[in-house]
Design an enzyme around this catalytic site. Structure first.
Site, PDB file in Angstrom:
ATOM      1  N   PRO A 111      -4.724  11.701   3.946  1.00 52.66           N
ATOM      2  CG  PRO A 111      -6.762  10.723   3.344  1.00 52.66           C
ATOM      3  CD  PRO A 111      -5.343  10.902   2.881  1.00 52.66           C
ATOM      4  CE1 TYR A 164      -3.636   2.582   0.822  1.00 53.39           C
ATOM      5  CE2 TYR A 164      -2.257   3.220   2.678  1.00 53.39           C
ATOM      6  CZ  TYR A 164      -3.347   3.456   1.850  1.00 53.39           C
ATOM      7  OH  TYR A 164      -4.122   4.576   2.042  1.00 53.39           O
TER       8      TYR A 164
HETATM    9  N1  LIG Z   1      -9.746   5.687   5.815  1.00 54.26           N
HETATM   10  C1  LIG Z   1      -8.441   5.712   6.050  1.00 54.26           C
HETATM   11  O1  LIG Z   1      -8.003   5.361   7.145  1.00 54.26           O
HETATM   12  C2  LIG Z   1      -7.503   6.246   5.005  1.00 54.26           C
HETATM   13  C3  LIG Z   1      -6.254   6.779   5.412  1.00 54.26           C
HETATM   14  C4  LIG Z   1      -5.386   7.279   4.448  1.00 54.26           C
HETATM   15  C5  LIG Z   1      -5.756   7.250   3.102  1.00 54.26           C
HETATM   16  N2  LIG Z   1      -6.973   6.728   2.743  1.00 54.26           N
HETATM   17  C6  LIG Z   1      -7.312   6.727   1.302  1.00 54.26           C
HETATM   18  O2  LIG Z   1      -8.539   7.383   1.107  1.00 54.26           O
HETATM   19  C7  LIG Z   1      -9.196   6.809  -0.036  1.00 54.26           C
HETATM   20  C8  LIG Z   1     -10.624   6.449   0.325  1.00 54.26           C
HETATM   21  O3  LIG Z   1     -10.597   5.613   1.461  1.00 54.26           O
HETATM   22  P1  LIG Z   1     -11.884   5.281   2.322  1.00 54.26           P
HETATM   23  O4  LIG Z   1     -11.396   5.069   3.693  1.00 54.26           O
HETATM   24  O5  LIG Z   1     -12.967   6.249   2.067  1.00 54.26           O
HETATM   25  O6  LIG Z   1     -12.243   3.839   1.704  1.00 54.26           O
HETATM   26  P2  LIG Z   1     -13.617   3.028   1.655  1.00 54.26           P
HETATM   27  O7  LIG Z   1     -13.203   1.595   1.514  1.00 54.26           O
HETATM   28  O8  LIG Z   1     -14.515   3.395   2.765  1.00 54.26           O
HETATM   29  O9  LIG Z   1     -14.252   3.521   0.271  1.00 54.26           O
HETATM   30  C9  LIG Z   1     -13.553   3.286  -0.937  1.00 54.26           C
HETATM   31  C10 LIG Z   1     -14.532   3.274  -2.095  1.00 54.26           C
HETATM   32  O10 LIG Z   1     -13.736   3.018  -3.276  1.00 54.26           O
HETATM   33  C11 LIG Z   1     -14.436   2.074  -4.077  1.00 54.26           C
HETATM   34  N3  LIG Z   1     -13.495   1.329  -4.904  1.00 54.26           N
HETATM   35  C12 LIG Z   1     -12.559   0.425  -4.490  1.00 54.26           C
HETATM   36  N4  LIG Z   1     -11.947  -0.111  -5.553  1.00 54.26           N
HETATM   37  C13 LIG Z   1     -12.488   0.457  -6.651  1.00 54.26           C
HETATM   38  C14 LIG Z   1     -12.278   0.296  -8.046  1.00 54.26           C
HETATM   39  N5  LIG Z   1     -11.378  -0.581  -8.514  1.00 54.26           N
HETATM   40  N6  LIG Z   1     -13.019   1.030  -8.905  1.00 54.26           N
HETATM   41  C15 LIG Z   1     -13.940   1.904  -8.440  1.00 54.26           C
HETATM   42  N7  LIG Z   1     -14.191   2.093  -7.136  1.00 54.26           N
HETATM   43  C16 LIG Z   1     -13.473   1.368  -6.245  1.00 54.26           C
HETATM   44  C17 LIG Z   1     -15.158   1.172  -3.069  1.00 54.26           C
HETATM   45  O11 LIG Z   1     -16.245   0.487  -3.704  1.00 54.26           O
HETATM   46  C18 LIG Z   1     -15.593   2.176  -2.004  1.00 54.26           C
HETATM   47  O12 LIG Z   1     -16.870   2.712  -2.287  1.00 54.26           O
HETATM   48  C19 LIG Z   1      -8.344   5.618  -0.478  1.00 54.26           C
HETATM   49  O13 LIG Z   1      -7.519   6.000  -1.550  1.00 54.26           O
HETATM   50  C20 LIG Z   1      -7.506   5.322   0.765  1.00 54.26           C
HETATM   51  O14 LIG Z   1      -6.276   4.712   0.446  1.00 54.26           O
HETATM   52  C21 LIG Z   1      -7.839   6.233   3.649  1.00 54.26           C
END
Ligand SMILES: NC(=O)c1ccc[n+]([C@@H]2O[C@H](COP(=O)([O-])OP(=O)(O)OC[C@H]3O[C@@H](n4cnc5c(N)ncnc54)[C@H](O)[C@@H]3O)[C@@H](O)[C@H]2O)c1
Length: 246
Positions: free
Chosen positions: A182, A152
């Site tokens: 984030p 990741y």
């Molecule tokens: N939540 C955290 O702790 C966190 C921390 C740092 C970074 N992030 C980043 O923030 C972003 C969003 O994270 P989140 O926590 O909201 O995740 P989440 O899992 O709650 O939501 C992610 C969404 O992306 C969609 N998705 C996944 N693969 C996909 C694909 N191949 N095509 C289209 N849609 C797809 C999923 O269906 C889901 O609706 C990500 O890039 C994640 O790496 C999250």
């Protein structure tokens, strides 16, 4: 004939950060195309409740075929694209010994290749409009000690490299490119992949000692999507309660 309202594409918009960003953009008067593997019905409903036009595109952002599908939808239904938020991502926590090449590739494909593909889809329309904002979601985890995230962290470091590189190539078209990182947050994905206790413990190392939520990066994304950020490009901003700092 393009409309006068701005149009944003948000990937991974069915839940989590993607949903709150979509609603924030709608509240700022921007129409939203919500791209996700799942139909983003609730996101579109919230976007419309905020008074903007919402459209859902069910697509896998890591599939090159999605580039043409999105480009066609934008030109047929909107005639413009002003903002792209490359948010879709996955973050399976897996010890390195158990990470095989298939998982490594899948994580890179969804977290990094997708950003390339989505940019390719929107760039012709952004260039036509002589204005654009591309915001790539990365992660503050690349500056932390968290086991089981090598695959990741490599993909999110790729996002941090892609951002200034692309910013150099599109500046002449009035397009800026920035990344937002984030911290571990209480989104549906966060609560599935990261132990809640770990999220709470991490918060104690932040300047602001509370766990992040899905609302916490919206303001930063809105600033980068706005006219006011015109002089900011190629940057990564950690919107993480003050955990990782320059
Ligand atoms: N939540 C955290 O702790 C966190 C921390 C740092 C970074 N992030 C980043 O923030 C972003 C969003 O994270 P989140 O926590 O909201 O995740 P989440 O899992 O709650 O939501 C992610 C969404 O992306 C969609 N998705 C996944 N693969 C996909 C694909 N191949 N095509 C289209 N849609 C797809 C999923 O269906 C889901 O609706 C990500 O890039 C994640 O790496 C999250």
């Amino acid at each position: 004939m393009p409309g006068t309202r701005k149009v944003a594409v948000v990937t991974g918009a069915a839940q989590g950060f993607g949903r709150t960003i979509s609603v924030g953009l709608a509240q700022a008067g921007i129409d939203v195309v919500a791209v996700d593997l799942a139909e983003a019905k609730e996101t579109v409903a919230e976007v419309e409740r905020a008074g903007a036009h919402g459209a859902s595109l069910v697509a896998d952002v890591s599939d090159p075929a999605s580039t043409n599908v999105l480009a066609r939808l934008l030109s047929d239904e909107f005639g413009r694209c002003d903002i792209l938020v490359n948010n879709a991502g996955i973050y399976p926590n897996v010890p390195f010994d158990e990470v095989d090449f298939e998982l490594w590739r899948r994580v890179h494909s969804i977290n990094l290749d997708s950003q390339f593909l989505m940019v390719k889809a929107v760039l012709p329309l952004m260039k036509q409009g002589h204005w654009g904002r591309i915001i790539n979601i990365t992660s503050n985890s690349i500056g932390m000690v968290i086991p089981g995230l090598a695959h990741y962290m490599a993909s999110k470091a790729g996002v941090i490299g892609f951002t200034p590189g692309l910013a150099n190539d599109v500046a002449e078209y009035g397009i800026t490119v920035n990344a937002v990182g984030p911290t571990a947050s209480k989104t549906p994905g966060g609560l599935t992949n990261i132990e809640q206790e770990h999220i709470e413990a991490l918060a104690q190392s932040q300047a602001i000692k509370r766990a992040g939520t899905a609302d916490d990066i919206v303001g930063t994304v809105l600033f980068l999507a706005s006219e006011s950020s015109a002089w900011v490009t190629g940057q990564t901003i950690m919107a993480d309660g003050g955990l990782i700092r320059l």
